[in-house]
Scaffold this active site. Structure first.
Site, PDB file in Angstrom:
ATOM      1  N   TYR A   2       0.799  -1.082   0.151  1.00 52.50           N
ATOM      2  CA  TYR A   2       0.047   0.071  -0.153  1.00 52.50           C
ATOM      3  C   TYR A   2       0.789   1.464   0.044  1.00 52.50           C
ATOM      4  CZ  TYR A   2      -3.528   3.391   1.579  1.00 52.50           C
ATOM      5  OH  TYR A   2      -4.513   4.414   1.805  1.00 52.50           O
ATOM      6  N   ASP A  36       9.431   2.552  -0.647  1.00 50.21           N
ATOM      7  CA  ASP A  36       8.404   3.264   0.404  1.00 50.21           C
ATOM      8  C   ASP A  36       8.616   2.840   1.830  1.00 50.21           C
ATOM      9  OD1 ASP A  36       4.556   3.117   0.373  1.00 50.21           O
ATOM     10  OD2 ASP A  36       6.173   4.037   1.878  1.00 50.21           O
ATOM     11  N   LYS A  85       4.411   9.069   8.514  1.00 50.18           N
ATOM     12  CA  LYS A  85       4.357   8.458   9.816  1.00 50.18           C
ATOM     13  C   LYS A  85       5.158   9.076  10.847  1.00 50.18           C
ATOM     14  CE  LYS A  85       1.967   4.427   7.828  1.00 50.18           C
ATOM     15  NZ  LYS A  85       0.688   4.653   8.593  1.00 50.18           N
TER      16      LYS A  85
HETATM   17  P1  KE4 Z   1      -0.851   8.369   4.308  1.00 43.30           P
HETATM   18  O1  KE4 Z   1      -1.194   8.916   3.226  1.00 43.30           O
HETATM   19  O2  KE4 Z   1      -1.908   7.484   5.123  1.00 43.30           O
HETATM   20  O3  KE4 Z   1      -0.142   9.065   5.504  1.00 43.30           O
HETATM   21  O4  KE4 Z   1       0.435   7.255   4.046  1.00 43.30           O
HETATM   22  C1  KE4 Z   1       0.089   6.283   2.934  1.00 43.30           C
HETATM   23  C2  KE4 Z   1       1.044   5.249   3.079  1.00 43.30           C
HETATM   24  C3  KE4 Z   1       2.000   4.861   2.400  1.00 43.30           C
HETATM   25  N1  KE4 Z   1       2.795   4.012   2.542  1.00 43.30           N
HETATM   26  C4  KE4 Z   1       2.838   2.932   3.395  1.00 43.30           C
HETATM   27  C5  KE4 Z   1       3.923   1.861   3.418  1.00 43.30           C
HETATM   28  C6  KE4 Z   1       1.672   3.097   4.368  1.00 43.30           C
HETATM   29  O5  KE4 Z   1       1.675   2.155   5.215  1.00 43.30           O
HETATM   30  C7  KE4 Z   1       0.936   4.118   4.272  1.00 43.30           C
HETATM   31  C8  KE4 Z   1      -0.415   4.152   5.082  1.00 43.30           C
HETATM   32  N2  KE4 Z   1      -0.677   3.189   6.182  1.00 43.30           N
HETATM   33  C9  KE4 Z   1      -1.743   2.943   6.344  1.00 43.30           C
HETATM   34  C10 KE4 Z   1      -1.804   1.881   7.464  1.00 43.30           C
HETATM   35  N3  KE4 Z   1      -1.615   0.700   6.974  1.00 43.30           N
HETATM   36  C11 KE4 Z   1      -2.451   4.242   7.212  1.00 43.30           C
HETATM   37  C12 KE4 Z   1      -3.815   4.181   8.033  1.00 43.30           C
HETATM   38  C13 KE4 Z   1      -4.780   4.716   7.317  1.00 43.30           C
HETATM   39  O6  KE4 Z   1      -5.073   4.379   5.865  1.00 43.30           O
HETATM   40  O7  KE4 Z   1      -5.640   5.197   7.978  1.00 43.30           O
END
Ligand code: KE4
Length: 428
Positions: free
Chosen positions: A143, A238, A266
């Site tokens: 993701y 990533d 994060k």
């Molecule tokens: P954000 O746009 O949510 O800040 O980051 C996206 C993202 C990008 N790359 C990785 C490896 C990530 O894990 C994420 C976001 N992770 C999710 C949890 N698995 C965020 C939680 C959510 O979607 O509310």
């Protein structure tokens, strides 16, 4: 008793789609009512009914030092008095950039944004602008945020809700996104051969955290690195989850593999909305206003977000023992969970690296999306609720990694292991 969360959830659903501002919070896959949190301190969350939970989500990674970490709180309070945004460059952004460059390998320049999604979206556009190529290879179950190109066989909430194709993603966009199985180097090599000279980037989570925690197998990262070198493909790591968590230099440092571009999120914001992308100077110089690959953001480098992130990263840089402490705590948890799961007698797998860990109710190794999906995830959902009932707050999906924070004490870990032992007796 979670009466107030029940009432708040009913009310929230009247004005917010699904009652949440991010789908994974809705408890949709595990069922039941999401807890509305009203405050947190150290390793503990407190819900709207004042129930206390030991937190293993850490806001999906950012809260590595624990909640309401005093130096971060005080820094935010101080800087809020200088106004919350200027829309103009600040010295603080230079200090943040210089701090990041001093901590991570192979990043010559960095651009701040406001989320991991923005970081990954911008890095992909940059790779396309730098190479003049259109296609991107990603991995099933990984993701990279919700930008169109990445919502093809993605992990996290997309996997949790089993959304095969996300409406609104055009065929044109999907056609440029090629997908391979994680840890399957042959598939990547085949995709590159079938799309000779057309692949701009290969993007991956170097340690996957969006289908549970899944580690790269020996030789996989090295193989992708060699392929990118041979084919002029931009290797994007990533590190939104792994950055500043697995080591000061993230997965690049921990695993000893260098990417061409790296994305962050994060931990980098210490709980405030911050993302970033950076890497080789010859690539980063293509970004506007230096180059013509346009990327922008009203609140990029926001002073309050910067001081929260800076204080967090500086704490991690100045106290590297925090990483050893986190690793020790996670190993202790893993040993304890192994003991109670072994005694329980049903199939299970624990994957773990540093302070990322996940439990899969599976009789086979969990090495990619297919093996994560074929685990007994209904059993995970039962385990989730049994643990929640005992005051242990795990990620509400088998397709997520657990994140430890450094405020966890041995007593918290022992309480978690005890709760797991009791929970396993309860699920069938
Ligand atoms: P954000 O746009 O949510 O800040 O980051 C996206 C993202 C990008 N790359 C990785 C490896 C990530 O894990 C994420 C976001 N992770 C999710 C949890 N698995 C965020 C939680 C959510 O979607 O509310």
């Amino acid at each position: 008793m979670i009466n107030n969360s029940i009432q708040l959830f009913e009310r929230a659903q009247r004005s917010i789609p699904g009652g949440v501002n991010s789908p994974v919070r809705a408890f949709k896959s595990v069922g039941g009512t999401p807890l509305f949190i009203k405050k947190a301190q150290g390793a503990y969350l407190y819900d709207a009914d004042d129930n206390r939970y030991i937190d293993y989500i850490a806001s999906w990674g950012p809260m590595i030092l624990g909640h309401a970490y005093e130096p971060v709180v005080k820094a935010i309070q101080e800087y809020a008095e200088y106004s919350t945004s200027y829309g103009a460059p600040t010295e603080l952004e230079i200090e943040m950039a210089e701090l990041i460059l001093s901590m991570v390998p192979n990043v010559d320049m960095i651009r701040m944004v406001s989320s991991g999604t923005e970081a990954c979206m911008s890095a992909l556009r940059l790779a396309r602008g730098y190479t003049g190529r259109n296609k991107v290879i990603k991995f099933e179950g990984h993701y990279h945020g919700h930008a169109d190109s990445f919502l093809v066989k993605a992990g996290s909430g997309v996997a949790t809700f089993n959304i095969q194709t996300v409406p609104g993603i055009t065929a044109g966009v999907s056609a440029d996104t090629l997908v391979a199985a994680y840890n399957n180097l042959e598939q990547v090599q085949q995709l590159v051969a079938e799309n000779k000279g057309e692949v701009a980037a290969i993007i991956m989570e170097p340690v996957a955290g969006n289908m549970g925690c899944i580690l790269p197998e020996a030789g996989f990262l090295e193989g992708v690195r060699a392929l990118c070198d041979a084919e002029g493909i931009v290797f994007i790591m990533d590190e939104v989850m792994t950055g500043f968590r697995l080591a000061p230099g993230g997965a690049q440092e921990k695993l000893g593999i260098k990417a061409d571009l790296v994305t962050y999120g994060k931990v980098i914001g210490g709980g405030m909305p911050v993302g970033a992308f950076g890497g080789r100077r010859d690539i980063m110089e293509k970004i506007a206003p230096l180059g013509s690959v346009y990327q922008a953001g009203t609140l990029s480098g926001n002073p309050i977000a910067m001081i929260a992130g800076y204080t967090t990263l500086k704490t991690l840089k100045d106290n590297p023992s925090i990483y050893a402490e986190l690793d020790e705590k996670c190993n202790y948890l893993k040993i304890g969970l192994n003991e109670v799961l072994q005694a329980w007698g049903q199939p299970y797998i624990i994957n773990q690296l540093g302070s990322m860990i996940s439990v899969h109710f599976s009789d086979h190794a969990v090495t990619d999306f297919a093996t994560a999906s074929s685990a007994n995830n209904a059993r995970f959902n039962q385990f989730f609720h049994a643990m929640l009932k005992r005051g242990i707050y795990l990620p509400p999906s088998a397709f997520e990694a657990w994140f430890l924070n450094n405020a966890l004490t041995q007593q918290d870990l022992d309480e978690t292991i005890r709760a797991a032992k009791e929970s396993l007796q309860e699920i069938d």
